[in-house]
Design an enzyme around this catalytic site. Structure first.
Site, PDB file in Angstrom:
ATOM      1  N   GLY A   1       1.016  -1.398   0.201  1.00  0.00           N
ATOM      2  CA  GLY A   1      -0.032  -0.083  -0.218  1.00  0.00           C
ATOM      3  C   GLY A   1       1.158   1.213  -0.221  1.00  0.00           C
TER       4      GLY A   1
ATOM      5  CG  ASN B   1      -0.625   2.771  -3.987  1.00  0.00           C
ATOM      6  OD1 ASN B   1      -1.488   3.347  -2.851  1.00  0.00           O
ATOM      7  ND2 ASN B   1      -1.761   2.501  -5.043  1.00  0.00           N
TER       8      ASN B   1
ATOM      9  N   GLY C   1      -1.003   7.464   1.479  1.00  0.00           N
ATOM     10  CA  GLY C   1      -1.402   8.118   2.410  1.00  0.00           C
ATOM     11  C   GLY C   1      -0.220   7.377   3.574  1.00  0.00           C
ATOM     12  CB  ILE C   2       1.097   6.088   6.385  1.00  0.00           C
ATOM     13  CG1 ILE C   2      -0.038   6.962   7.245  1.00  0.00           C
ATOM     14  CG2 ILE C   2       2.056   5.723   7.226  1.00  0.00           C
ATOM     15  CD1 ILE C   2      -0.816   6.331   8.495  1.00  0.00           C
ATOM     16  N   GLY C   3       1.986   5.230   4.077  1.00  0.00           N
ATOM     17  CA  GLY C   3       2.814   4.051   3.077  1.00  0.00           C
ATOM     18  C   GLY C   3       3.542   4.912   2.334  1.00  0.00           C
TER      19      GLY C   3
ATOM     20  CE1 TYR D   1      -7.869  -0.672  10.152  1.00  0.00           C
ATOM     21  CE2 TYR D   1      -9.049   0.729  12.040  1.00  0.00           C
ATOM     22  CZ  TYR D   1      -7.784   0.658  10.774  1.00  0.00           C
ATOM     23  OH  TYR D   1      -6.744   1.494  11.013  1.00  0.00           O
TER      24      TYR D   1
HETATM   25  N1  LIG Z   1      -5.278   7.018   8.546  1.00  0.00           N
HETATM   26  C1  LIG Z   1      -4.911   6.394  10.027  1.00  0.00           C
HETATM   27  O1  LIG Z   1      -5.257   7.657  10.988  1.00  0.00           O
HETATM   28  C2  LIG Z   1      -4.845   5.516  10.371  1.00  0.00           C
HETATM   29  C3  LIG Z   1      -4.742   5.254  12.252  1.00  0.00           C
HETATM   30  C4  LIG Z   1      -4.547   4.283  12.765  1.00  0.00           C
HETATM   31  C5  LIG Z   1      -3.554   3.220  12.033  1.00  0.00           C
HETATM   32  N2  LIG Z   1      -4.047   3.120  10.477  1.00  0.00           N
HETATM   33  C6  LIG Z   1      -3.107   3.034   9.712  1.00  0.00           C
HETATM   34  O2  LIG Z   1      -1.883   3.100   8.766  1.00  0.00           O
HETATM   35  C7  LIG Z   1      -2.031   2.271   7.382  1.00  0.00           C
HETATM   36  C8  LIG Z   1      -1.906   3.065   6.431  1.00  0.00           C
HETATM   37  O3  LIG Z   1      -2.903   3.397   6.060  1.00  0.00           O
HETATM   38  P1  LIG Z   1      -3.668   5.142   5.857  1.00  0.00           P
HETATM   39  O4  LIG Z   1      -4.384   5.876   6.676  1.00  0.00           O
HETATM   40  O5  LIG Z   1      -2.276   5.262   5.057  1.00  0.00           O
HETATM   41  O6  LIG Z   1      -4.871   4.665   4.653  1.00  0.00           O
HETATM   42  P2  LIG Z   1      -5.026   4.920   2.871  1.00  0.00           P
HETATM   43  O7  LIG Z   1      -4.576   5.669   2.901  1.00  0.00           O
HETATM   44  O8  LIG Z   1      -6.054   4.334   2.370  1.00  0.00           O
HETATM   45  O9  LIG Z   1      -3.829   4.165   2.314  1.00  0.00           O
HETATM   46  C9  LIG Z   1      -4.232   2.073   2.629  1.00  0.00           C
HETATM   47  C10 LIG Z   1      -3.305   1.614   1.343  1.00  0.00           C
HETATM   48  O10 LIG Z   1      -3.369   0.063   2.384  1.00  0.00           O
HETATM   49  C11 LIG Z   1      -3.943  -0.249   0.199  1.00  0.00           C
HETATM   50  N3  LIG Z   1      -4.549  -1.375   0.069  1.00  0.00           N
HETATM   51  C12 LIG Z   1      -5.933  -1.993   0.673  1.00  0.00           C
HETATM   52  N4  LIG Z   1      -6.778  -2.675  -0.159  1.00  0.00           N
HETATM   53  C13 LIG Z   1      -5.539  -3.193  -0.306  1.00  0.00           C
HETATM   54  C14 LIG Z   1      -5.805  -4.507  -1.159  1.00  0.00           C
HETATM   55  N5  LIG Z   1      -6.408  -5.452  -1.386  1.00  0.00           N
HETATM   56  N6  LIG Z   1      -4.229  -5.163  -1.767  1.00  0.00           N
HETATM   57  C15 LIG Z   1      -3.200  -3.860  -1.984  1.00  0.00           C
HETATM   58  N7  LIG Z   1      -3.581  -3.124  -1.306  1.00  0.00           N
HETATM   59  C16 LIG Z   1      -4.119  -2.682  -0.998  1.00  0.00           C
HETATM   60  C17 LIG Z   1      -4.466   0.538  -0.889  1.00  0.00           C
HETATM   61  O11 LIG Z   1      -4.432   1.054  -2.311  1.00  0.00           O
HETATM   62  P3  LIG Z   1      -5.512   1.275  -3.104  1.00  0.00           P
HETATM   63  O12 LIG Z   1      -5.284   2.817  -2.952  1.00  0.00           O
HETATM   64  O13 LIG Z   1      -5.190   0.699  -4.471  1.00  0.00           O
HETATM   65  O14 LIG Z   1      -7.018   1.559  -2.444  1.00  0.00           O
HETATM   66  C18 LIG Z   1      -3.486   2.105  -0.249  1.00  0.00           C
HETATM   67  O15 LIG Z   1      -2.619   1.507  -0.570  1.00  0.00           O
HETATM   68  C19 LIG Z   1      -3.182   0.984   7.593  1.00  0.00           C
HETATM   69  O16 LIG Z   1      -2.754  -0.211   7.564  1.00  0.00           O
HETATM   70  C20 LIG Z   1      -4.126   1.480   8.315  1.00  0.00           C
HETATM   71  O17 LIG Z   1      -4.662   0.597   9.123  1.00  0.00           O
HETATM   72  C21 LIG Z   1      -4.161   4.827   9.806  1.00  0.00           C
END
Ligand SMILES: NC(=O)c1ccc[n+]([C@@H]2O[C@H](COP(=O)([O-])OP(=O)(O)OC[C@H]3O[C@@H](n4cnc5c(N)ncnc54)[C@H](OP(=O)(O)O)[C@@H]3O)[C@@H](O)[C@H]2O)c1
Length: 308
Positions: A41, A43, A45-47, A192
């Site tokens: 992931g 591509n 947000g945090i990644g 979740y």
């Molecule tokens: N944001 C917060 O406040 C927060 C808080 C606590 C923990 N987290 C954790 O931080 C991590 C990063 O999340 P984020 O906040 O950066 O969210 P995000 O911007 O939605 O990024 C999530 C990433 O996961 C990918 N993904 C989802 N389903 C997938 C699949 N089936 N196969 C491959 N890739 C997939 C998405 O790709 P697509 O673009 O293809 O969907 C996207 O690149 C997560 O583990 C989340 O639980 C986030």
């Protein structure tokens, strides 16, 4: 007079919000030249911010995601921001175990090293099913990463000392696992929370199994971050969350800092299996440290993903 009170109240609220959003930054500038990092992931947000931070430190960064156009665009952005050409994309859909297996086969053929694996991708609170009939959150957030890590373990061991960092969430504390119904798919938020609790148990059991093998594991809560997770919801909810996130959530760059810290800092090695937040080890609720549950989840996950 009222004008002055209004200005003071606004200033006070601004300072409170700023204080609430404060986050530590990773100050470790260690270089990662010659090291390979894989970020699921990466591509978005945090990644994506983690990818920039680690490419800036000289690592070869591979982002594994499912949307080719979005990922190629992200690779261009990461390259431009890190001034590194050593960034690439490989296709991976964590909602499909066949895709995970094919990805690992291709990765092991092409890549001679894996120094840091970052299990970052996740689906937020949604009620859906994966191609293999697992509930979407449990299937993508836990089982997909479980299979991925296990299939890449040989390369992690060969490249040791190596690290596995798995993104979790402090919301893990609102649920417990039910082994009669690991695929629980009733209330979106709870699905979740359970998947993020599974990420913590997975990290603990992996660290225990890798003791003495110089493969260490960390679970990271990144804080509440203004990323793109709301894209899975209605327009109205997205607008509402935009306001809330602007007020209370930190930037993606700030959210990536604890992940980067666990990837580079020497001192974290003494805390393998630990839970990190704000660039330091953090406490877990007692039930989330149960080694018996962690082992039971590992064995159940092996059966579910048909890991021989
Ligand atoms: N944001 C917060 O406040 C927060 C808080 C606590 C923990 N987290 C954790 O931080 C991590 C990063 O999340 P984020 O906040 O950066 O969210 P995000 O911007 O939605 O990024 C999530 C990433 O996961 C990918 N993904 C989802 N389903 C997938 C699949 N089936 N196969 C491959 N890739 C997939 C998405 O790709 P697509 O673009 O293809 O969907 C996207 O690149 C997560 O583990 C989340 O639980 C986030």
């Amino acid at each position: 007079m009222y004008g002055l009170y209004t200005i003071l109240a606004a200033l006070f609220s601004f300072l409170i919000l700023k204080w609430m959003k404060r986050r530590r930054y990773c100050l470790d500038t260690k270089r990662l030249d010659g090291k390979t990092v894989l970020i699921t992931g990466g591509n978005s947000g945090i990644g994506k911010e983690t990818a920039v931070g680690l490419a800036l430190r000289g690592a070869r960064v591979i982002i594994a995601s499912r949307d080719e156009d979005k990922s190629r665009k992200a690779v261009r952005e990461i390259k431009a921001r890190s001034h590194s050409m050593n960034v690439l994309y490989m296709e991976l859909d964590l909602a499909n175990m066949k895709s995970v297996r094919e990805f690992c086969k291709s990765f092991l053929q092409k890549e001679k090293r894996l120094d840091i694996l970052i299990n970052n991708a996740a689906m937020p609170s949604v009620l859906d099913w994966t191609d293999d009939n697992f509930s979407m959150c449990f299937g993508v957030n836990h089982l997909g990463h479980f299979l991925l890590t296990n299939l890449l373990l040989p390369r992690l061991k060969e490249s040791s000392p190596s690290r596995v960092i798995t993104l979790t969430c402090s919301n893990y504390k609102y649920q417990k696992l039910n082994f009669q119904d690991l695929n629980y798919n009733l209330f979106p938020f709870f699905t979740y929370c359970r998947s993020k609790l599974a990420n913590i148990y997975f990290t603990q059991e992996l660290a225990r199994m890798m003791e003495g093998k110089k493969v260490t594991a960390y679970a990271v809560h990144p804080g509440y971050v203004q990323s793109n997770w709301t894209c899975h919801y209605s327009f109205l909810f997205q607008m509402l969350m935009k306001v809330i996130m602007f007020m209370f959530y930190v930037s993606c760059e700030a959210g990536a800092q604890t992940v980067i810290h666990c990837a580079v800092a020497d001192e974290v090695v003494a805390h393998s299996g630990g839970y990190f937040s704000d660039c330091r080890p953090a406490n877990l609720q007692a039930f989330a440290k149960d080694a018996g549950v962690a082992k039971k989840l590992w064995e159940a996950s092996e059966r579910l993903v048909k890991l021989a």
